[in-house]
Scaffold this motif. Structure first.
Motif, PDB file in Angstrom:
ATOM      1  N   THR A 122     -49.418 -59.763  19.150  1.00  0.00           N
ATOM      2  CA  THR A 122     -49.298 -59.607  18.035  1.00  0.00           C
ATOM      3  C   THR A 122     -50.161 -58.173  17.755  1.00  0.00           C
ATOM      4  O   THR A 122     -50.736 -57.719  16.601  1.00  0.00           O
ATOM      5  N   GLU A 123     -51.520 -57.457  18.413  1.00  0.00           N
ATOM      6  CA  GLU A 123     -51.886 -57.299  18.807  1.00  0.00           C
ATOM      7  C   GLU A 123     -53.271 -56.812  20.384  1.00  0.00           C
ATOM      8  O   GLU A 123     -52.102 -57.087  21.455  1.00  0.00           O
ATOM      9  N   VAL A 124     -53.276 -55.943  20.193  1.00  0.00           N
ATOM     10  CA  VAL A 124     -53.783 -54.820  21.859  1.00  0.00           C
ATOM     11  C   VAL A 124     -55.344 -54.912  21.641  1.00  0.00           C
ATOM     12  O   VAL A 124     -54.969 -53.093  20.583  1.00  0.00           O
ATOM     13  N   VAL A 125     -56.176 -55.411  21.757  1.00  0.00           N
ATOM     14  CA  VAL A 125     -57.292 -54.856  21.863  1.00  0.00           C
ATOM     15  C   VAL A 125     -58.051 -53.614  23.083  1.00  0.00           C
ATOM     16  O   VAL A 125     -57.842 -54.112  24.087  1.00  0.00           O
ATOM     17  N   VAL A 126     -58.458 -52.167  22.855  1.00  0.00           N
ATOM     18  CA  VAL A 126     -59.195 -51.955  24.282  1.00  0.00           C
ATOM     19  C   VAL A 126     -60.718 -52.101  23.965  1.00  0.00           C
ATOM     20  O   VAL A 126     -61.499 -52.076  23.416  1.00  0.00           O
ATOM     21  N   SER A 127     -60.934 -53.000  25.236  1.00  0.00           N
ATOM     22  CA  SER A 127     -62.039 -53.158  25.297  1.00  0.00           C
ATOM     23  C   SER A 127     -62.968 -51.739  25.085  1.00  0.00           C
ATOM     24  O   SER A 127     -62.729 -50.499  25.405  1.00  0.00           O
ATOM     25  N   PRO A 128     -64.595 -52.069  24.453  1.00  0.00           N
ATOM     26  CA  PRO A 128     -65.248 -51.232  24.464  1.00  0.00           C
ATOM     27  C   PRO A 128     -65.630 -49.975  25.412  1.00  0.00           C
ATOM     28  O   PRO A 128     -66.312 -49.238  25.481  1.00  0.00           O
ATOM     29  N   PHE A 129     -65.493 -50.842  26.273  1.00  0.00           N
ATOM     30  CA  PHE A 129     -66.187 -49.506  27.707  1.00  0.00           C
ATOM     31  C   PHE A 129     -65.144 -49.254  28.546  1.00  0.00           C
ATOM     32  O   PHE A 129     -64.696 -48.582  28.990  1.00  0.00           O
ATOM     33  N   ALA A 130     -63.861 -49.225  27.455  1.00  0.00           N
ATOM     34  CA  ALA A 130     -62.452 -48.374  28.626  1.00  0.00           C
ATOM     35  C   ALA A 130     -62.423 -46.892  28.458  1.00  0.00           C
ATOM     36  O   ALA A 130     -63.217 -46.186  27.091  1.00  0.00           O
ATOM     37  N   PRO A 131     -62.167 -45.806  28.561  1.00  0.00           N
ATOM     38  CA  PRO A 131     -61.666 -44.584  28.724  1.00  0.00           C
ATOM     39  C   PRO A 131     -61.031 -44.074  27.341  1.00  0.00           C
ATOM     40  O   PRO A 131     -60.757 -45.333  27.176  1.00  0.00           O
ATOM     41  N   ALA A 132     -62.034 -43.354  26.843  1.00  0.00           N
ATOM     42  CA  ALA A 132     -61.320 -42.883  25.480  1.00  0.00           C
ATOM     43  C   ALA A 132     -59.571 -42.859  25.516  1.00  0.00           C
ATOM     44  O   ALA A 132     -58.941 -42.737  24.498  1.00  0.00           O
ATOM     45  N   SER A 133     -59.029 -42.356  26.596  1.00  0.00           N
ATOM     46  CA  SER A 133     -57.737 -41.876  27.068  1.00  0.00           C
ATOM     47  C   SER A 133     -57.509 -43.751  27.342  1.00  0.00           C
ATOM     48  O   SER A 133     -55.181 -43.610  26.559  1.00  0.00           O
ATOM     49  N   ARG A 134     -57.014 -44.535  27.063  1.00  0.00           N
ATOM     50  CA  ARG A 134     -57.090 -45.959  27.074  1.00  0.00           C
ATOM     51  C   ARG A 134     -56.602 -46.414  26.421  1.00  0.00           C
ATOM     52  O   ARG A 134     -55.250 -46.977  25.750  1.00  0.00           O
ATOM     53  N   LEU A 135     -56.570 -45.682  24.446  1.00  0.00           N
ATOM     54  CA  LEU A 135     -56.030 -45.908  23.429  1.00  0.00           C
ATOM     55  C   LEU A 135     -54.480 -45.635  23.937  1.00  0.00           C
ATOM     56  O   LEU A 135     -53.611 -46.574  23.165  1.00  0.00           O
ATOM     57  N   ALA A 136     -54.410 -44.346  23.775  1.00  0.00           N
ATOM     58  CA  ALA A 136     -53.090 -43.487  23.829  1.00  0.00           C
ATOM     59  C   ALA A 136     -52.437 -44.335  25.397  1.00  0.00           C
ATOM     60  O   ALA A 136     -50.470 -44.369  24.613  1.00  0.00           O
ATOM     61  N   GLU A 137     -52.771 -44.048  25.901  1.00  0.00           N
ATOM     62  CA  GLU A 137     -52.159 -44.865  27.725  1.00  0.00           C
ATOM     63  C   GLU A 137     -51.214 -46.197  26.969  1.00  0.00           C
ATOM     64  O   GLU A 137     -49.991 -46.727  27.772  1.00  0.00           O
ATOM     65  N   VAL A 138     -52.206 -47.317  25.988  1.00  0.00           N
ATOM     66  CA  VAL A 138     -51.843 -48.657  25.781  1.00  0.00           C
ATOM     67  C   VAL A 138     -50.166 -48.143  24.368  1.00  0.00           C
ATOM     68  O   VAL A 138     -49.710 -49.320  24.813  1.00  0.00           O
ATOM     69  N   ARG A 139     -50.824 -47.427  23.959  1.00  0.00           N
ATOM     70  CA  ARG A 139     -49.594 -47.636  22.834  1.00  0.00           C
ATOM     71  C   ARG A 139     -47.994 -46.455  22.929  1.00  0.00           C
ATOM     72  O   ARG A 139     -47.591 -47.249  22.934  1.00  0.00           O
ATOM     73  N   THR A 140     -48.313 -45.972  24.568  1.00  0.00           N
ATOM     74  CA  THR A 140     -47.628 -45.753  24.740  1.00  0.00           C
ATOM     75  C   THR A 140     -46.505 -46.438  25.931  1.00  0.00           C
ATOM     76  O   THR A 140     -45.066 -46.370  25.983  1.00  0.00           O
ATOM     77  N   LEU A 141     -47.739 -47.221  26.662  1.00  0.00           N
ATOM     78  CA  LEU A 141     -47.071 -48.217  27.381  1.00  0.00           C
ATOM     79  C   LEU A 141     -46.257 -49.329  26.586  1.00  0.00           C
ATOM     80  O   LEU A 141     -45.112 -49.901  26.650  1.00  0.00           O
ATOM     81  N   LEU A 142     -46.432 -50.116  25.562  1.00  0.00           N
ATOM     82  CA  LEU A 142     -45.736 -50.794  23.867  1.00  0.00           C
ATOM     83  C   LEU A 142     -44.895 -50.007  23.443  1.00  0.00           C
ATOM     84  O   LEU A 142     -43.725 -50.724  23.547  1.00  0.00           O
ATOM     85  N   ALA A 143     -44.735 -48.582  23.182  1.00  0.00           N
ATOM     86  CA  ALA A 143     -43.716 -48.260  22.896  1.00  0.00           C
ATOM     87  C   ALA A 143     -42.498 -48.037  24.297  1.00  0.00           C
ATOM     88  O   ALA A 143     -41.138 -48.526  23.706  1.00  0.00           O
TER      89      ALA A 143
END
Length: 174
Positions: A122-143
């Protein structure tokens, strides 16, 4: 079962990764059609409820120190693996914590069940310790996987500098 994000959970399990969010009812729904015996339930913490030798109780119990996890566990019990034996019991019917006999060559090494994992997310939450690029990386993987789920950064990200480090957290976890 969500109690909100905690720094301890991110430090212990998430580090610079993600948390995949789902719901209990979706997990039950996706496992229901399987022919096997399926059990879904909350983990019990502590040992006061344990009496005798019950494998299911051992699989659904964790030490009290993990109680903040509020874990849900799903198990698939294969009632017929095709080997016609229980490899955890010896010839005198004494139980052992590990198989004591080799599996027959007819028993598959891994038994897989096909489920629609995407329907659970239902949702994916990116760790507060992840690099800034992780958000876009996860969005691409899900898409790319055609999974329509929201991807967001942790609510703790703005407070990252205030989150205790691993040594400080160890004091809380003992």
């Amino acid at each position: 079962m969500d109690i909100g994000e905690t720094a301890m959970m991110w430090r212990r399990y998430g580090k610079d990764g993600v948390a995949i969010v789902s719901r209990y009812d979706l997990l039950k729904q996706v496992l229901h059609p399987l022919d096997d015996k399926v059990m879904v339930g909350l983990i019990r913490y502590g040992t006061k409820h344990l009496t005798g030798w019950n494998v299911i109780q051992f699989m659904t119990t964790k030490r009290e120190k993990y109680s903040l996890e509020r874990e849900v566990r799903a198990m698939i019990w294969l009632t017929d693996t095709g080997d016609n034996m229980n490899r955890h019991y010896d010839k005198d019917n004494r139980p052992h914590d590990r198989p004591i006999y080799s599996p027959p060559p007819t028993l598959p090494e891994g038994i897989r069940r096909e489920i629609n994992v995407g329907s659970l997310i239902t949702e994916v939450v990116v760790s507060p310790f992840a690099p800034a690029s992780r958000l876009a990386e996860v969005r691409t993987l899900l898409a790319d996987a055609e999974i329509a789920a929201e991807v967001r950064e942790s609510k703790l990200t703005p407070f990252q500098s205030l989150i205790p480090n691993e040594d400080e957290l160890r004091g809380f976890m003992t």
